[in-house]
Design a protein around this motif. Structure first.
Motif, mmCIF file in Angstrom:
data_model
loop_
_atom_site.group_PDB
_atom_site.id
_atom_site.type_symbol
_atom_site.label_atom_id
_atom_site.label_comp_id
_atom_site.label_asym_id
_atom_site.label_seq_id
_atom_site.Cartn_x
_atom_site.Cartn_y
_atom_site.Cartn_z
ATOM 1 N N GLN A 51 -13.159 96.045 -26.284
ATOM 2 C CA GLN A 51 -12.570 95.736 -27.578
ATOM 3 C C GLN A 51 -12.940 94.314 -27.954
ATOM 4 O OE1 GLN A 51 -8.624 97.014 -28.005
ATOM 5 N NE2 GLN A 51 -8.502 96.425 -30.137
ATOM 6 N N ASP A 97 -16.828 105.210 -34.555
ATOM 7 C CA ASP A 97 -15.813 105.584 -33.560
ATOM 8 C C ASP A 97 -15.528 107.090 -33.597
ATOM 9 O OD1 ASP A 97 -15.411 102.997 -32.503
ATOM 10 O OD2 ASP A 97 -14.097 102.486 -34.184
ATOM 11 N N THR A 105 -19.198 98.252 -33.379
ATOM 12 C CA THR A 105 -18.398 98.704 -34.521
ATOM 13 C C THR A 105 -17.517 97.516 -34.898
ATOM 14 O OG1 THR A 105 -16.541 99.528 -33.212
ATOM 15 C CG2 THR A 105 -18.360 101.070 -33.612
ATOM 16 N N PRO A 106 -16.730 97.605 -35.947
ATOM 17 C CA PRO A 106 -15.888 96.455 -36.303
ATOM 18 C C PRO A 106 -14.884 96.062 -35.206
ATOM 19 C CG PRO A 106 -16.047 97.928 -38.170
ATOM 20 C CD PRO A 106 -16.703 98.624 -37.018
ATOM 21 N N THR A 107 -14.524 96.999 -34.339
ATOM 22 C CA THR A 107 -13.501 96.703 -33.336
ATOM 23 C C THR A 107 -13.976 96.815 -31.890
ATOM 24 O OG1 THR A 107 -12.765 98.997 -33.442
ATOM 25 C CG2 THR A 107 -11.594 97.410 -34.821
ATOM 26 N N HIS A 108 -15.169 97.405 -31.657
ATOM 27 C CA HIS A 108 -15.614 97.648 -30.278
ATOM 28 C C HIS A 108 -17.068 97.279 -30.043
ATOM 29 C CE1 HIS A 108 -12.078 100.318 -30.543
ATOM 30 N NE2 HIS A 108 -11.929 100.002 -29.257
ATOM 31 N N ARG A 157 -12.521 90.688 -29.774
ATOM 32 C CA ARG A 157 -11.435 89.787 -30.152
ATOM 33 C C ARG A 157 -11.560 89.421 -31.621
ATOM 34 N NH1 ARG A 157 -12.230 84.745 -26.614
ATOM 35 N NH2 ARG A 157 -14.338 85.216 -27.217
ATOM 36 N N ASP A 158 -10.484 88.961 -32.193
ATOM 37 C CA ASP A 158 -10.530 88.459 -33.561
ATOM 38 C C ASP A 158 -11.362 87.189 -33.583
ATOM 39 O OD1 ASP A 158 -8.909 90.460 -34.544
ATOM 40 O OD2 ASP A 158 -7.057 89.321 -34.270
ATOM 41 N N SER A 165 -16.443 101.800 -39.062
ATOM 42 C CA SER A 165 -15.412 102.499 -38.288
ATOM 43 C C SER A 165 -15.735 103.985 -38.122
ATOM 44 C CB SER A 165 -14.039 102.313 -38.933
ATOM 45 O OG SER A 165 -14.086 102.734 -40.273
#
Length: 139
Positions: free
Chosen positions: A81, A42, A59-62, A83-84, A39
């Motif tokens: 972004q 970011d 990254t973990p989210t993007h 997805r889970d 993270s």
């Protein structure tokens, strides 16, 4: 060089697979050149985009995709972004599986009984044919 901005390694380091698929992934998808970050990436995105002017990183989210403009020296950035992960959220109906298993066993038993009956009838037919061949023929 990228560790100072929050990258922990390359995609190929996070994939466990046999050597042959790994070589193919590296050759065709270049996973050994895709940095994976924490993270902290970011927070350092402006500095990173100056270093990684073309390519992909996560990254973990993007998911970030940078490319150079054909017409100027500008870098074009695309951010998506992630997805889970939904890989392990499958539901299994164990009752339905057991019901189908029982049904299969029942059909197998019926099939075996039918085969046995068929073989017995075939033997009876053969005996009847053998008996009839010894009997005198009449026209």
């Amino acid at each position: 060089m990228l560790k100072q901005f929050g990258f922990s390694g390359y995609l190929s380091q996070f994939i466990e697979c046999p050597a042959l698929p790994n070589v193919s992934f590296c050759k065709y998808y270049r996973i050994h050149t895709v940095p994976i970050g924490t993270s902290a990436v970011d927070k350092n995105i402006d500095k990173i985009n100056k270093i990684i002017t073309s390519g992909l990183y996560f990254t973990p989210t993007h998911r970030y995709q940078n490319s150079k403009s054909r017409y100027s020296a500008d870098t074009i950035s695309s951010i998506s972004q992630l997805r889970d992960a939904r890989i392990f959220n499958l539901t299994v109906d164990t009752n339905r599986i057991q019901q189908l298993q029982n049904e299969m066993e029942s059909l197998m038993k019926e099939s075996d009984e039918a085969k046995t009956n068929f073989i017995q009838l075939k033997k009876k037919k053969k005996k009847v044919l053998c008996v009839d061949t010894t009997a005198p023929r009449t026209l």
